[in-house]
Design a protein around this motif. Structure first.
Motif, PDB file in Angstrom:
ATOM      1  N   GLU A 185       1.012  -1.127  -0.121  1.00  0.00           N
ATOM      2  CA  GLU A 185      -0.040  -0.062   0.015  1.00  0.00           C
ATOM      3  C   GLU A 185       0.827   1.280   0.018  1.00  0.00           C
ATOM      4  OE1 GLU A 185      -3.317   0.228  -0.227  1.00  0.00           O
ATOM      5  OE2 GLU A 185      -3.614  -1.886  -0.332  1.00  0.00           O
ATOM      6  N   GLY A 187       0.357   3.967   1.054  1.00  0.00           N
ATOM      7  CA  GLY A 187       0.405   4.758   2.721  1.00  0.00           C
ATOM      8  C   GLY A 187       1.615   4.104   3.613  1.00  0.00           C
ATOM      9  N   SER A 191       5.118   5.658   5.190  1.00  0.00           N
ATOM     10  CA  SER A 191       5.316   5.611   6.732  1.00  0.00           C
ATOM     11  C   SER A 191       6.762   4.811   6.818  1.00  0.00           C
ATOM     12  CB  SER A 191       3.849   5.059   7.451  1.00  0.00           C
ATOM     13  OG  SER A 191       3.839   3.569   6.785  1.00  0.00           O
TER      14      SER A 191
END
Length: 501
Positions: A185, A187, A191
């Motif tokens: 993903e 995201g 991170s």
């Protein structure tokens, strides 16, 4: 209509199932063009000797190509050589691996490339890996890579920054799915990625280079509309696969370690430039490990193929032949991890000898009329079914060992075999074991084999005469002297046999 046994039919049609990494499913293989298959496999970055980890993709895709050709497909197999653009760090940082090697050795980069390419190809040849149909080099396709970068820029999925060109992952992800191949993903990637220090040319840390502006000290660079520089590592495969296989082709293979970021970026480049990913089946072989850790140059835990063949690495108890290495690799499914150990290699060595001893014995078996069903027809069918079921080589080998047991029973006169059985054994050992799996009888193929065989016949005749005279001391002395040379004698009801230890 006269029934024709399946093993006598010509152009036999078989369904092939391959695990597609993108769909996470085992899928029925359907080529884009009937009867023709296009395969692209990521080859080595040639800045060091080939190691055991390189052997696995070499052998895996060699078997796939052999199987397809055996089934009647015309295959164009493209395997590239990376000779520029592969930086030390996948995040577009560090020095070019080949340029670094050239600097340390005080050589031209293409001297390094040529030297290690020749050594890689020689190692593959020793392993029985057939050469690809085409073996393009990244440095020979700079024009195609520049054109591909321009297409991606024109379509709005890249940006120019200080003479370098970067792929805009966030923009691409708005329209497509960056991470569809690896299952990551965006995201999560953000991170887990360090923040930029303000000095990078990238807008975001997860963007990747399509073209890098060369620093003054960089010795490999070419002119482009954006700067004097060099292509990003991921770009070459998108450009060269399209050139030789078309913008849409059947199979793209490579190691699991290339799944991210290399293949994910490649898929994104294809889609950004052409509107489609272009690859119908993504196939990935798993890694060879040492004590559970990936083997590789960057980890410093690799064993080169040359060290394996001559037994010089400190982790090795002895030397292992190329066919032993090949058999060791084929004993595990290509999608499973395979852990190195001397015990596993020695077991493979023994198993391989057993296979080819049976193959030699099968040629000498007498044919009996009215022999009952031996089960070889089913073994032959099951062996092909295993290979066509996502290249399940360990199951295929298990079925071939069933044939070995039948040969041994026939040799001991426990069962009789008919003419059809002899034909099936020939197909199992020659068409499958040697033809598709690519294993060779190293004892039977060694230099001077015929002369050695003839000498052994004379020695065994001499020993048989001694036995007839009950001269047991001479019999034992001949056996012991041969054993000291690595030749084992086995006495049977029909006479004596010999084999190399």
């Amino acid at each position: 209509m006269r029934f024709v046994p399946f093993y006598k039919r010509k152009n036999m049609s078989r369904a092939i199932y391959l695990y597609n990494t993108q769909s996470r499913l085992k899928e029925l293989f359907k080529p884009i063009h009937e009867g023709h298959v296009g395969i692209y496999v990521c080859g080595p970055t040639v800045y060091g000797d080939a190691h055991l980890g390189h052997a696995r993709p070499g052998i895996t895709y060699d078997v796939l190509v052999r199987l397809l050709r055996n089934l009647g497909y015309k295959v164009r197999y493209v395997r590239n050589i990376t000779d520029v653009g592969h930086l030390e760090n996948d995040a577009d940082e560090g020095e070019d691996k080949i340029a670094k090697k050239a600097r340390l050795e005080q050589l031209e980069p293409m001297e390094v490339v040529q030297y290690y390419t020749i050594r890689y190809e020689e190692a593959m040849k020793q392993l029985g890996v057939n050469p690809p149909s085409i073996e393009p080099r990244a440095s020979g396709h700079i024009i195609e890579q520049i054109a591909l970068v321009q297409k991606i820029l024109d379509n709005g999925y890249a940006y120019v920054s200080n003479g370098s060109v970067y792929f805009d992952v966030a923009k691409y992800n708005q329209d497509h799915n960056y991470g569809v191949l690896s299952g990551r993903e965006i995201g999560e990637m953000i991170s887990n990625t360090r923040e930029l220090d303000g000095q990078s040319d990238k807008r975001s840390p997860y963007d990747f280079a399509l073209w890098k502006k060369a620093a003054p000290e960089h010795i490999m660079h070419w002119p482009s509309p954006w700067s004097e520089g060099f292509p990003g590592w991921h770009l070459e495969c998108s450009a060269m696969s399209a050139k030789y296989l078309g913008e849409e082709f059947d199979i793209h293979g490579g190691g699991m370690d290339l799944l991210f970021p290399h293949h994910e970026c490649e898929l994104a480049q294809n889609t950004a430039a052409r509107g489609r990913g272009g690859v119908h089946y993504w196939i990935h072989n798993n890694m060879i490990t040492i004590n559970g850790k990936k083997m590789g140059k960057s980890y410093g835990n690799f064993i080169t193929l040359e060290e394996l063949f001559n037994g010089t690495h400190p982790l090795l108890q002895k030397a292992y032949s190329p066919m032993t290495i090949r058999f060791f690799i084929l004993q595990a499914h290509y999608r499973s991890t395979l852990d190195f150990s001397n015990e596993a290699l020695q077991s493979a060595e023994k198993g391989l000898k057993k296979l080819f001893q049976a193959a030699r014995d099968a040629e000498k078996l007498e044919v009996a009329s009215g022999a009952p069903d031996s089960g070889l027809a089913k073994i032959y069918e099951d062996t092909y079914d295993a290979l066509c079921d996502d290249l399940n080589t360990p199951i295929a080998l298990a079925h071939i060992f069933e044939a070995v047991n039948i040969v041994n029973r026939a040799k001991e006169k426990a069962i009789k075999l008919g003419a059809a059985d002899k034909m099936l054994l020939d197909k199992i050992f020659k068409d499958v074991l040697t033809g598709i799996l690519g294993l060779k009888d190293e004892q039977g193929a060694s230099a001077g084999t015929e002369a050695i065989s003839g000498l052994m016949d004379i020695i065994l005749e001499e020993r048989q005469a001694a036995r007839a005279e009950k001269n047991w001391a001479k019999c034992d002395a001949l056996r012991d002297r041969l054993a000291a040379l690595g030749i084992r004698i086995k006495d049977t009801k029909e006479g004596s046999e010999w084999s190399l230890e």
